[in-house]
Design an enzyme around this catalytic site. Structure first.
Site, mmCIF file in Angstrom:
data_model
loop_
_atom_site.group_PDB
_atom_site.id
_atom_site.type_symbol
_atom_site.label_atom_id
_atom_site.label_comp_id
_atom_site.label_asym_id
_atom_site.label_seq_id
_atom_site.Cartn_x
_atom_site.Cartn_y
_atom_site.Cartn_z
ATOM 1 N N MET A 161 8.379 -11.153 -38.630
ATOM 2 C CA MET A 161 8.990 -12.479 -38.569
ATOM 3 C C MET A 161 9.972 -12.665 -39.726
ATOM 4 S SD MET A 161 6.925 -16.095 -38.913
ATOM 5 C CE MET A 161 5.896 -15.810 -37.504
ATOM 6 N N GLU A 163 12.503 -12.234 -42.970
ATOM 7 C CA GLU A 163 13.617 -11.372 -43.379
ATOM 8 C C GLU A 163 13.898 -11.650 -44.848
ATOM 9 O OE1 GLU A 163 16.906 -12.084 -40.723
ATOM 10 O OE2 GLU A 163 15.693 -11.623 -38.946
ATOM 11 N N SER A 168 10.472 -19.065 -45.733
ATOM 12 C CA SER A 168 9.992 -20.382 -45.288
ATOM 13 C C SER A 168 10.895 -20.947 -44.194
ATOM 14 C CB SER A 168 9.966 -21.353 -46.474
ATOM 15 O OG SER A 168 9.013 -20.948 -47.420
ATOM 16 N N GLU A 279 -2.600 -18.089 -37.346
ATOM 17 C CA GLU A 279 -2.512 -17.193 -38.502
ATOM 18 C C GLU A 279 -3.073 -17.875 -39.749
ATOM 19 O OE1 GLU A 279 1.407 -15.823 -39.500
ATOM 20 O OE2 GLU A 279 0.705 -14.901 -41.354
ATOM 21 N N GLY A 400 1.914 -16.183 -44.803
ATOM 22 C CA GLY A 400 1.527 -17.094 -43.715
ATOM 23 C C GLY A 400 1.976 -18.516 -43.986
HETATM 24 N N1 COS Z 1 3.029 -24.682 -31.155
HETATM 25 C C1 COS Z 1 4.092 -24.542 -30.327
HETATM 26 N N2 COS Z 1 5.336 -25.011 -30.612
HETATM 27 C C2 COS Z 1 5.483 -25.651 -31.777
HETATM 28 C C3 COS Z 1 4.428 -25.822 -32.703
HETATM 29 C C4 COS Z 1 3.160 -25.308 -32.348
HETATM 30 N N3 COS Z 1 2.116 -25.444 -33.165
HETATM 31 N N4 COS Z 1 4.895 -26.470 -33.786
HETATM 32 C C5 COS Z 1 6.198 -26.707 -33.557
HETATM 33 N N5 COS Z 1 6.536 -26.200 -32.336
HETATM 34 C C6 COS Z 1 7.849 -26.264 -31.716
HETATM 35 C C7 COS Z 1 8.415 -27.659 -31.795
HETATM 36 O O1 COS Z 1 8.040 -28.414 -30.670
HETATM 37 C C8 COS Z 1 9.897 -27.397 -31.837
HETATM 38 O O2 COS Z 1 10.424 -27.157 -30.558
HETATM 39 P P1 COS Z 1 11.272 -28.327 -29.771
HETATM 40 O O3 COS Z 1 12.412 -28.705 -30.670
HETATM 41 O O4 COS Z 1 11.709 -27.686 -28.496
HETATM 42 O O5 COS Z 1 10.310 -29.458 -29.554
HETATM 43 C C9 COS Z 1 10.021 -26.077 -32.565
HETATM 44 O O6 COS Z 1 8.737 -25.444 -32.468
HETATM 45 C C10 COS Z 1 10.376 -26.218 -34.021
HETATM 46 O O7 COS Z 1 9.408 -27.103 -34.576
HETATM 47 P P2 COS Z 1 9.763 -27.955 -35.881
HETATM 48 O O8 COS Z 1 11.077 -28.658 -35.669
HETATM 49 O O9 COS Z 1 8.567 -28.766 -36.220
HETATM 50 O O10 COS Z 1 9.936 -26.778 -36.938
HETATM 51 P P3 COS Z 1 10.639 -26.848 -38.313
HETATM 52 O O11 COS Z 1 11.840 -25.992 -38.250
HETATM 53 O O12 COS Z 1 10.813 -28.268 -38.788
HETATM 54 O O13 COS Z 1 9.518 -26.162 -39.213
HETATM 55 C C11 COS Z 1 8.552 -25.270 -41.191
HETATM 56 C C12 COS Z 1 9.667 -26.101 -40.567
HETATM 57 C C13 COS Z 1 8.875 -25.108 -42.656
HETATM 58 C C14 COS Z 1 7.227 -26.001 -41.030
HETATM 59 C C15 COS Z 1 8.433 -23.917 -40.474
HETATM 60 O O14 COS Z 1 9.690 -23.305 -40.463
HETATM 61 C C16 COS Z 1 7.414 -23.005 -41.120
HETATM 62 O O15 COS Z 1 6.222 -23.081 -40.857
HETATM 63 N N6 COS Z 1 7.908 -22.108 -42.007
HETATM 64 C C17 COS Z 1 7.054 -21.118 -42.689
HETATM 65 C C18 COS Z 1 7.159 -19.804 -41.998
HETATM 66 C C19 COS Z 1 6.036 -18.898 -42.423
HETATM 67 O O16 COS Z 1 4.878 -19.279 -42.442
HETATM 68 N N7 COS Z 1 6.391 -17.667 -42.740
HETATM 69 C C20 COS Z 1 5.438 -16.666 -43.128
HETATM 70 C C21 COS Z 1 5.260 -15.701 -42.040
HETATM 71 S S1 COS Z 1 4.080 -14.522 -42.452
HETATM 72 S S2 COS Z 1 3.798 -13.678 -40.731
#
Ligand code: COS
Length: 419
Positions: A161, A163, A168, A279, A400
């Protein structure tokens, strides 16, 4: 220091260290009233405990020093884990899984991480990030093709996931997939990929539509190591979790057949976001396992180490640390099991998953710091495992989703509820 007193001090040091290393960890009693585990779950924990003692304990320190496991050893270990059914824990038996619950998966992850957080993470990346994602989003054909090999440990799996430029802010990823006939051609890189040097199959997120909102133009693909144009970089040299192999992935005109789209074209964000909730929940088994390991080591040490003519466990300032460590562990474990039970009952809530990950991750680092402090000078040398626990623990505040992202998710959800 005279040579005589030097020798005596050295003997004391070796005796305590050797007794800690020799001692078989006793299987700790579980307060059933507190944790509400079934007899099957108590037995499952004991089975994993015995497996980890036999297979992981002899490796844990060496893996940390050597920065990971070599390929042949890893393959043998993977087969053993597969035979025990510890990979496809929540996956249906028709795909080779064990058909157990998320709470069972957490009990397993906790016991692995108690011995080797790094191995716990590598095993978790395969069972949770890779198999679980395939299971929840794959077509019947995809599941039959990939999951049995991953569950048996014949194959190693990973998820790609992040890059270098998108952690974040995950939807800002730049790995691009362009349609060419019946294939997609991937160009770009992924970074910090757990199991990157070892995996035979990867779930990879890439941009497939640059014209739409960033999060609506992402697709998940199943990529096999032997696909033309795919390669992995050298093992990354990490602060902690060194027993878990991590690397960059390179996609240089990597051709992926369209049948390998996972969860629908441009639907990757839903695969990704829903996977992040699970996760964060399952990853929290790691810090709970580390907190248990810190208690195991520091409490035993405090009851053997003598200063001023007494075991240091008799001193109240040491007891205060021991009490705090015990409290963090009990609270984290209870909280985690409760959220896991809710998820098992279908109530997967991103606020709860982020909250439990935040709580367990930060408490684990605090307890590892306390464990190092209780061991004092011995905590600061790598003959003892507490330094490794501290370095490993820090990952649980970063991987995560960082603690900052978890707070952001929690804060956002609270505001929705109170608006
Ligand atoms: N299940 C399914 N879909 C979901 C969801 C869930 N639990 N949560 C959000 N979505 C969907 C939303 O509905 C939205 O789609 P629509 O616009 O079509 O409705 C889309 O996903 C994006 O959701 P949202 O706008 O809430 O996301 P953001 O870009 O605001 O999220 C954060 C911001 C920072 C919370 C997010 O990018 C994040 O969790 N970043 C951290 C990444 C991470 O953990 N990286 C480490 C990976 S290690 S493997």
């Amino acid at each position: 220091m005279s040579s005589r007193s030097g020798k005596i001090l050295q003997m004391g040091y070796h005796q305590i260290r050797d007794s800690l290393q020799r001692r078989k960890l006793s299987f700790y009693p579980i307060n059933e009233a507190l944790y509400g585990l079934t007899p099957d779950q108590i037995q499952l924990r004991e089975t994993v405990f015995n497996f980890s003692q036999k297979e992981l304990a002899p490796l844990a320190d060496r893996l940390d020093k050597d920065n990971g496991l070599d390929t042949s050893e890893r393959k043998i270990l993977w087969r053993k884990i597969g035979e025990m059914g510890f990979f496809g824990i929540t996956t249906k038996s028709k795909y080779g899984g064990s058909d157990l619950s998320l709470l069972d998966q957490i009990i397993i992850g906790e016991e692995f991480s108690r011995i080797s957080p790094a191995m716990g993470m590598s095993i978790g990346a395969q069972s949770n990030l890779c198999i679980n994602q395939l299971d929840r989003n794959g077509t019947e054909e995809q599941k039959m093709k990939y999951i049995p090999k991953l569950c048996s440990g014949e194959w190693c799996g990973a998820l790609a996931m992040s890059e270098a430029g998108s952690g974040s802010d995950v939807v800002s990823m730049r790995l691009q997939a362009d349609r060419e006939g019946d294939d997609f051609v991937l160009n770009g890189t992924k970074f910090w990929i757990t199991n990157g040097p070892d995996a035979d199959v990867f779930i990879v997120y890439a941009k497939t539509d640059l014209s739409s909102q960033p999060h609506h133009g992402i697709t998940a693909f199943i990529v096999e190591r032997n696909f033309l144009g795919f390669s992995s970089g050298p093992k990354l040299d990490k602060l902690g979790m060194r027993g878990s192999n991590t690397s960059e992935l390179i996609f240089d005109n990597c051709r992926v057949p369209k049948e390998n789209i996972l969860g629908g074209l441009n639907k990757g964000v839903y695969v990704l976001m829903s996977g992040l909730d699970i996760e964060r929940l399952v990853l929290s088994a790691g810090p709970v396992g580390v907190m248990q390991a810190c208690c195991d080591t520091a409490f035993k040490y405090a009851n053997e180490r003598k200063q001023f003519g007494h075991n240091i466990s008799e001193f109240q300032l040491i007891q205060a640390k021991m009490a705090d460590m015990h409290t963090r562990l009990s609270a984290s474990r209870s909280f985690l099991y409760n959220v896991a039970r809710a998820c098992d009952n279908g109530f997967i809530c991103n606020k709860d998953c982020a909250t439990v990950a935040l709580f367990c991750g930060e408490n684990s680092t605090k307890s590892a710091l306390d464990a190092v402090q209780i061991l004092g000078g011995n905590g600061y040398i790598n003959d003892y495992p507490t330094g490794r626990y501290l370095r490993d623990s820090k990952l649980f505040e970063i991987g995560g989703g960082t603690s900052e992202v978890r707070r952001l998710v929690i804060g956002r959800e609270i505001n929705k509820e109170y608006k």
